[in-house]
Design a protein around this motif. Structure first.
Motif, PDB file in Angstrom:
ATOM      1  N   SER A   1       0.834  -1.212   0.000  1.00 43.83           N
ATOM      2  CA  SER A   1       0.000   0.000   0.000  1.00 43.83           C
ATOM      3  C   SER A   1       0.863   1.253   0.000  1.00 43.83           C
ATOM      4  N   ARG A   2       2.000   1.230   0.719  1.00 43.21           N
ATOM      5  CA  ARG A   2       2.885   2.392   0.728  1.00 43.21           C
ATOM      6  C   ARG A   2       3.578   2.559  -0.621  1.00 43.21           C
ATOM      7  N   LEU A   3       3.944   1.447  -1.245  1.00 43.85           N
ATOM      8  CA  LEU A   3       4.591   1.532  -2.553  1.00 43.85           C
ATOM      9  C   LEU A   3       3.660   2.144  -3.591  1.00 43.85           C
ATOM     10  N   ALA A   4       2.375   1.785  -3.521  1.00 41.52           N
ATOM     11  CA  ALA A   4       1.419   2.241  -4.530  1.00 41.52           C
ATOM     12  C   ALA A   4       0.728   3.537  -4.145  1.00 41.52           C
ATOM     13  N   GLY A   5       0.895   3.964  -2.897  1.00 41.84           N
ATOM     14  CA  GLY A   5       0.240   5.192  -2.452  1.00 41.84           C
ATOM     15  C   GLY A   5      -1.255   5.032  -2.278  1.00 41.84           C
ATOM     16  N   VAL A   6      -1.692   3.833  -1.843  1.00 44.73           N
ATOM     17  CA  VAL A   6      -3.120   3.570  -1.635  1.00 44.73           C
ATOM     18  C   VAL A   6      -3.311   3.026  -0.224  1.00 44.73           C
ATOM     19  N   THR A   7      -4.563   2.811   0.167  1.00 46.50           N
ATOM     20  CA  THR A   7      -4.854   2.253   1.487  1.00 46.50           C
ATOM     21  C   THR A   7      -4.699   0.742   1.463  1.00 46.50           C
ATOM     22  N   ARG A   8      -4.615   0.147   2.648  1.00 41.25           N
ATOM     23  CA  ARG A   8      -4.532  -1.311   2.737  1.00 41.25           C
ATOM     24  C   ARG A   8      -5.814  -1.962   2.236  1.00 41.25           C
ATOM     25  N   ALA A   9      -6.950  -1.261   2.423  1.00 42.71           N
ATOM     26  CA  ALA A   9      -8.214  -1.808   1.926  1.00 42.71           C
ATOM     27  C   ALA A   9      -8.189  -1.942   0.409  1.00 42.71           C
ATOM     28  N   THR A  10      -7.553  -0.997  -0.266  1.00 46.31           N
ATOM     29  CA  THR A  10      -7.435  -1.079  -1.732  1.00 46.31           C
ATOM     30  C   THR A  10      -6.620  -2.296  -2.143  1.00 46.31           C
TER      31      THR A  10
ATOM     32  N   VAL B   1     -11.130   7.112   8.671  1.00 48.94           N
ATOM     33  CA  VAL B   1     -10.208   6.081   8.211  1.00 48.94           C
ATOM     34  C   VAL B   1      -8.947   6.155   9.063  1.00 48.94           C
ATOM     35  N   GLY B   2      -8.241   5.021   9.165  1.00 42.04           N
ATOM     36  CA  GLY B   2      -6.997   5.007   9.931  1.00 42.04           C
ATOM     37  C   GLY B   2      -7.115   4.104  11.132  1.00 42.04           C
ATOM     38  N   THR B   3      -5.978   3.924  11.821  1.00 42.22           N
ATOM     39  CA  THR B   3      -5.926   3.046  12.994  1.00 42.22           C
ATOM     40  C   THR B   3      -5.499   3.816  14.237  1.00 42.22           C
ATOM     41  N   SER B   4      -4.230   4.237  14.289  1.00 40.46           N
ATOM     42  CA  SER B   4      -3.748   4.942  15.476  1.00 40.46           C
ATOM     43  C   SER B   4      -4.394   6.315  15.607  1.00 40.46           C
ATOM     44  N   SER B   5      -4.590   7.016  14.492  1.00 45.06           N
ATOM     45  CA  SER B   5      -5.307   8.288  14.497  1.00 45.06           C
ATOM     46  C   SER B   5      -6.350   8.233  13.389  1.00 45.06           C
ATOM     47  N   LEU B   6      -7.545   8.723  13.675  1.00 49.85           N
ATOM     48  CA  LEU B   6      -8.649   8.649  12.732  1.00 49.85           C
ATOM     49  C   LEU B   6      -8.713   9.931  11.908  1.00 49.85           C
ATOM     50  N   HIS B   7      -8.539   9.792  10.613  1.00 47.08           N
ATOM     51  CA  HIS B   7      -8.636  10.923   9.703  1.00 47.08           C
ATOM     52  C   HIS B   7     -10.016  10.925   9.059  1.00 47.08           C
ATOM     53  N   ILE B   8     -10.555  12.103   8.856  1.00 43.94           N
ATOM     54  CA  ILE B   8     -11.885  12.248   8.274  1.00 43.94           C
ATOM     55  C   ILE B   8     -11.742  12.448   6.772  1.00 43.94           C
TER      56      ILE B   8
END
Length: 745
Positions: free
Chosen positions: A23-32, A664-671
């Protein structure tokens, strides 16, 4: 430095990566990534791992991403971190690559065509550039060798340098090597704290030049030595137990302070002092804490213990005496210590000797969160090696840093950007701590005291020149909070009574306003069942032209050293923290203005990007907000007033169920604002809801103000009673408290 060319992708590494790394390599979320695995039959099959944590072949993943048009979007520093993890078979790669960052900065011409070079050529040129580095005391670079297997990492370092992240790359390389180190109790020194300590060293003798020779016996990444060099130190000496830290410190100095002469050694400072004959002009140090294996038994008769043999459980007092032994008489040492060093009963005799001899000159307490470990407030000790002919010192300065930042001493400032420090170091947060006020206050008090100790005027709750006789009791506790008076003995009782009366009036008025808002007419039920309505997402409303969404973006690597566009320059900045706490935009000229942002207009909806359990989630900009620009952590939503009511929009956007579905997110929730939904109602009905939401916002603001005053007023009265400036109410039934507007007698 000349701009580096664009580099091609690093050669494929035979390694396996997790779904998170994909996901970091592609610049997307883990869900993607999970969706790709389910929907695309040609997605690479797991090459290892387990059913719950599969691993994928990196080369196959990169090929699949390239075929789908998902070019790698990972920042250069994250690419370097990933490649280091994949190079676990060669744990020495990190320490060997450290000098390459320094060499490449001085010889950028060696890689003008790196994209066309073979792996062997990259390794050969990199090795040649390192071998050209000048010889330094105690350090050799001619033993560094690179092979073709290092080419991927070398290219990753080059990309970091090209992106202006040279020091970040150095920190990542060192952190990789430090993962297996067992140096407990060693923490990073944040950049602002290193700067404060270096300035305290110079402020000790304000009429003299800055100390020429500065020593750090636990130098870590060299942050304190770099800070000293920026203040004017010419010769820098450092020692650290961990070899990679010694080399890291040397590279850090070469990058940030190349002019002074540096001598950095990799040995145990207490057991194997590499600078036994050094007498420096000043010492800066952030030693490891709580180290019981510091060499107590073999060093029991060491001549450095001029003030007493440190107990096995108090290594901090060993470092204090080690520092004093390495400076000339009359010179100063500034040391960062845990608060236990000021109170520990095992060492009260040593503290007493330091005070009697005049070696301990000042103790400054920092707010919790100012430096790791973040849960405690550390102390800065300022010491001076006694001079035989100097007059006897009659006091020790104590400064309470929490009172200088508006902190209650428990929450403290938020963690500051870390620039490296003793033994282990991290990087890179955001500078959010109120370091300006803390630094200014501490330097002001210390400079005043160092210039004229006997003439120093105590400041209640902040600073006090504590008489030596008051400290030499059974505890010898030098904790600032214990020794600083919160009220002045000579305070004017009439002034204190007037301040208390004013606070009582303000609290009564705030309580009345809150009660009036709460007594508004009843809110009727919607009916037998809750209302149901059609909704649309903000993404739908944006496409329909009903609103626009803006955010502040970080500057690109090319923009970092340039001012923001003229239309944004010199404007106050509204941050996410300002929005959550109900504050106005920050007009401090030191606050960086984003290069990509939006100017706030009255009627805009301001939405926090990060979820929090308390504070304002969304509000409508008013006249006072107009003209500011939004900073990090804020989304600006500009509705079309002919189609959407602003307060109606803000109220529904801040609904808990709405925020839950868009977080979205785990440690901190982003809107994710595009997911937020708004009911589709006629404009007149929107305005009815908008007026209700505006009233609720006002109610929350009045409750917050009343709560603040309900804390301040009782404290002011209690301080007045205990300080002798106020008397209890004369009426036995306390009837005078029912009339807060009556003048004080």
């Amino acid at each position: 430095m000349p701009k580096q060319p664009e580099f091609s992708a690093a050669p494929e590494v035979s390694a396996q990566v997790t779904a998170a790394e994909i996901s970091r390599l592609a610049g997307v979320t883990r869900a993607t990534v999970s969706n790709w695995r389910r929907r695309h039959m040609d997605f690479p099959s797991p090459a290892g791992g387990t059913d719950s944590s599969p691993l994928y072949d990196l080369a196959a993943v990169r090929t699949w991403l390239a075929g789908r048009g998902h070019g790698e979007k990972v920042p250069p520093i994250e690419e370097l971190r990933t490649l280091l993890r994949l190079s676990a078979h060669d744990r020495s790669a990190a320490v060997r690559l450290l000098p390459f960052a320094l060499a490449q900065r001085s010889r950028p011409d060696l890689f003008t065509a790196a994209d066309a070079l073979s792996d062997d050529d990259v390794a050969v040129r990199a090795q040649a550039s390192v071998h050209e580095l000048p010889a330094l005391p105690g350090t050799r670079f001619d033993d560094v060798t690179y092979t073709a297997s290092d080419a991927a990492l070398l290219r990753a370092v080059l990309r970091c340098i090209d992106a202006g992240q040279t020091q970040d790359a150095v920190d990542v390389l060192a952190e990789r090597e430090l993962e297996d180190e067992a140096a407990s109790g060693a923490y990073a020194t944040p950049g602002p704290l290193a700067d404060l300590m270096a300035r305290l060293l110079g402020a000790a003798t304000p009429q003299s030049p800055y100390p020429v020779r500065v020593f750090d016996p636990a130098c870590g990444s060299g942050a304190l030595l770099v800070a000293a060099a920026r203040q004017g130190a010419k010769y820098l000496y450092g020692q650290d137990l961990v070899p990679v830290q010694a080399r890291r410190s040397l590279v850090h100095l070469g990058l940030e302070a190349p002019d002074p002469t540096a001598d950095i050694r990799a040995e145990d400072s207490l057991r194997a002092d590499a600078f036994a004959d050094l007498t420096a002009d000043g010492v800066l140090c952030n030693p490891p804490y709580g180290d019981r294996d510091w060499g107590h038994d073999e060093l029991a008769y060491d001549p450095r213990w001029a003030y007493g043999v440190p107990p096995r459980g108090d290594s901090e007092l060993a470092w204090v005496q080690h520092a004093l032994a390495h400076i000339t008489p009359g010179a100063f040492a500034v040391i960062l210590l845990p608060p236990a060093a000021a109170t520990r009963s095992l060492s009260r005799r040593i503290r007493a000797e330091l005070i009697r001899a005049g070696a301990l000159r000042a103790v400054v307490s920092l707010p919790a969160g100012a430096a790791p470990p973040l849960h405690i407030g550390l102390h800065v000790w300022i010491l001076q090696r006694p001079e035989l002919t100097a007059p006897e010192h009659q006091s020790v300065l104590c400064v309470e840093g929490a009172s200088l930042t508006g902190s209650d001493g428990k929450s403290g400032p938020r963690p500051a950007r870390t620039l490296g420090g003793s033994r282990t170091a991290g990087r890179d947060g955001v500078v959010t701590a109120p370091w300006d006020s803390l630094t200014e206050g501490v330097l002001r008090y210390w400079t005043s005291y160092a210039t004229d100790p006997s003439g120093f005027e105590d400041v209640p709750g902040q600073a006090r020149a504590v008489p030596v006789v008051d400290l030499l009791d059974d505890l010898v506790d030098v904790t600032p909070a214990r020794n600083i008076r919160t009220t002045a003995a000579a305070a004017d009782p009439v002034v204190v009574a007037e301040q208390a009366r004013r606070l009582r009036c303000e609290l009564a008025q705030a309580a009345e306003a809150l009660a009036a808002s709460a007594r508004q007419e009843d809110w009727p039920a919607a009916g037998a069942q809750a209302r149901q309505w059609r909704t649309a997402t903000l993404a739908d409303l944006t496409r329909g032209g009903a609103l626009t969404i803006h955010r502040a973006g970080p500057p690109s690597s090319r923009e970092r050293d340039t001012p923001p566009p003229a239309e944004f320059e010199n404007r106050p900045v509204l941050s996410g923290r300002d929005l959550a706490t109900g504050q106005r935009a920050t007009a401090d000229p030191e606050t960086p203005v984003p290069h990509t942002t939006a100017i706030v207009a009255e009627g805009d909806v301001l939405l926090a990007e990060i979820r929090s359990d308390s504070g304002t989630k969304a509000r409508v900009a008013d006249e006072q907000d107009s003209g500011a620009v939004i900073g990090r952590g804020v989304r600006l939503i500009r509705p079309d007033p002919k189609r959407l009511d602003a307060w109606f929009l803000a109220g529904f956007l801040a609904a808990e169920d709405n925020l839950n579905s868009a977080s979205v997110g785990t440690s901190s929730l982003h809107i994710d604002p595009s997911r937020l939904r708004v009911p589709l109602l006629p404009l007149e009905e929107q305005r009815r809801y908008g007026e209700a939401f505006r009233h609720l916002y006002t109610l929350r603001q009045e409750a917050r103000r009343a709560t603040e005053l309900a804390v301040l007023m009782p404290k002011a009265l209690a301080d007045g009673l205990t300080g002798g400036t106020l008397l209890p109410p004369s009426s036995s039934n306390g009837s005078d408290r029912t009339d807060p507007t009556r003048p004080a007698s």
